[in-house]
Motif scaffolding. Structure first.
Motif, PDB file in Angstrom:
ATOM      1  N   UNK A  99      68.451 101.680  16.504  1.00 31.59           N
ATOM      2  CA  UNK A  99      68.917 100.725  15.506  1.00 31.59           C
ATOM      3  C   UNK A  99      69.485 101.462  14.301  1.00 31.59           C
ATOM      4  N   UNK A 100      70.525 100.889  13.706  1.00 37.48           N
ATOM      5  CA  UNK A 100      71.146 101.492  12.532  1.00 37.48           C
ATOM      6  C   UNK A 100      72.159 102.573  12.857  1.00 37.48           C
ATOM      7  N   UNK A 101      72.478 102.789  14.138  1.00 34.84           N
ATOM      8  CA  UNK A 101      73.420 103.820  14.558  1.00 34.84           C
ATOM      9  C   UNK A 101      74.686 103.169  15.114  1.00 34.84           C
ATOM     10  N   UNK A 102      75.780 103.912  15.049  1.00 36.47           N
ATOM     11  CA  UNK A 102      77.045 103.428  15.613  1.00 36.47           C
ATOM     12  C   UNK A 102      76.965 103.448  17.131  1.00 36.47           C
ATOM     13  N   UNK A 103      77.619 102.469  17.741  1.00 32.22           N
ATOM     14  CA  UNK A 103      77.605 102.344  19.187  1.00 32.22           C
ATOM     15  C   UNK A 103      78.953 101.781  19.646  1.00 32.22           C
ATOM     16  N   UNK A 104      79.382 102.198  20.819  1.00 31.85           N
ATOM     17  CA  UNK A 104      80.560 101.623  21.473  1.00 31.85           C
ATOM     18  C   UNK A 104      80.099 101.164  22.854  1.00 31.85           C
ATOM     19  N   UNK A 105      80.300  99.878  23.130  1.00 29.13           N
ATOM     20  CA  UNK A 105      79.823  99.265  24.361  1.00 29.13           C
ATOM     21  C   UNK A 105      81.019  98.742  25.146  1.00 29.13           C
ATOM     22  N   UNK A 106      81.112  99.102  26.406  1.00 28.12           N
ATOM     23  CA  UNK A 106      82.183  98.605  27.274  1.00 28.12           C
ATOM     24  C   UNK A 106      81.612  97.521  28.169  1.00 28.12           C
ATOM     25  N   UNK A 107      82.335  96.418  28.271  1.00 23.96           N
ATOM     26  CA  UNK A 107      81.860  95.333  29.117  1.00 23.96           C
ATOM     27  C   UNK A 107      82.716  94.096  29.001  1.00 23.96           C
ATOM     28  N   UNK A 108      82.068  92.925  29.221  1.00 22.04           N
ATOM     29  CA  UNK A 108      82.772  91.647  29.229  1.00 22.04           C
ATOM     30  C   UNK A 108      82.020  90.629  28.381  1.00 22.04           C
ATOM     31  N   UNK A 109      82.769  89.695  27.836  1.00 24.56           N
ATOM     32  CA  UNK A 109      82.177  88.606  27.070  1.00 24.56           C
ATOM     33  C   UNK A 109      81.835  87.479  28.034  1.00 24.56           C
ATOM     34  N   UNK A 110      80.603  86.997  27.957  1.00 23.28           N
ATOM     35  CA  UNK A 110      80.158  85.904  28.813  1.00 23.28           C
ATOM     36  C   UNK A 110      79.511  84.864  27.909  1.00 23.28           C
ATOM     37  N   UNK A 111      80.236  83.818  27.617  1.00 22.95           N
ATOM     38  CA  UNK A 111      79.762  82.816  26.667  1.00 22.95           C
ATOM     39  C   UNK A 111      79.767  83.412  25.269  1.00 22.95           C
ATOM     40  N   UNK A 112      78.610  83.406  24.623  1.00 23.36           N
ATOM     41  CA  UNK A 112      78.502  84.000  23.291  1.00 23.36           C
ATOM     42  C   UNK A 112      77.773  85.342  23.327  1.00 23.36           C
ATOM     43  N   UNK A 113      77.642  85.909  24.514  1.00 24.14           N
ATOM     44  CA  UNK A 113      76.927  87.179  24.690  1.00 24.14           C
ATOM     45  C   UNK A 113      77.842  88.193  25.369  1.00 24.14           C
ATOM     46  N   UNK A 114      77.735  89.453  24.953  1.00 20.80           N
ATOM     47  CA  UNK A 114      78.516  90.531  25.528  1.00 20.80           C
ATOM     48  C   UNK A 114      77.666  91.212  26.598  1.00 20.80           C
TER      49      UNK A 114
END
Length: 153
Positions: A99-114
Motif C-alpha cells: 500500500x502507498x506504492x506506485x503500481x501498473x496493472x494490465x487487464x480488463x474492466x469488468x463492470x466497475x472493477x478492474x
C-alpha cells in the motif's frame, strides 16, 4: 506492350501487393499487443472507451488491500488522487507490492472493477514509469500538492 515489359510490370505489381500485405499484417499484430496506460480518473471518465485490454496506473490506496483467505485472490484500490478504482487479482503479487506504492496493472474492466492479468510494482523509491509520472504530476498540480524535487545522483 511487349512480353518482357508485361512480365516486369507483373513482377512490380506482385512485389507492391506483397509489401502491402506484409505491412498490413505487421500493423494488425502490433495493434493487438498495444496496451494503453490510463489513470483511474481517465477510466471512470470513459477515456479508456471500449479498450478491451489496457494498463491502469496509480498508487495503491492505504488500507485498501484485502486478501481472500485460502486463495491468491487480492482486492485493492488504485488511486491517482482524483478517483479510485478497485482491482481484483488472482495471481501472486510482486514482492515489492504494498500500500502507498506506485503500481501498473494490465487487464480488463469488468463492470466497475478492474480484473488484473499482470501486476507490476515499482522497484525502488525513485522509480515511476514516465507515462504515469506525467499523469500523476498533472494530478498534483490540479490538487495543489507540492511535487518532490527529482533526486540527484
Amino acid at each position: 506492350m511487349n512480353p518482357q515489359r508485361r512480365r516486369r510490370l507483373l513482377w512490380v505489381l506482385l512485389l507492391v501487393a506483397a509489401s502491402g500485405l506484409a505491412t498490413a499484417l505487421v500493423a494488425m499484430a502490433l495493434q493487438r499487443n498495444v496496451a494503453y496506460l490510463y489513470t483511474p480518473a481517465e477510466v471512470l471518465r470513459g477515456d479508456a472507451g471500449s479498450a478491451e485490454r489496457f494498463r491502469l496506473g496509480g498508487m495503491v490506496a492505504k488500507g485498501s488491500l484485502k486478501r481472500e483467505p485460502g486463495s491468491l485472490v487480492a482486492l485493492f484500490t488504485v488511486t491517482d488522487g482524483d478517483a479510485e478504482l478497485t482491482v481484483r487479482s488472482d495471481q501472486i503479487l510482486p514482492d515489492l507490492f504494498r500500500e502507498g506504492q506506485a503500481v501498473v496493472v494490465t487487464g480488463r474492466l469488468q463492470g466497475d472493477r478492474f480484473i488484473a492479468e499482470e501486476v507490476l510494482a515499482k522497484h525502488d523509491e525513485s522509480y515511476m514509469p514516465k507515462e504515469l509520472a506525467d499523469k500523476m504530476g498533472k494530478a498534483h498540480v490540479k490538487h495543489d500538492v507540492p511535487v518532490p524535487a527529482p533526486e540527484v545522483r
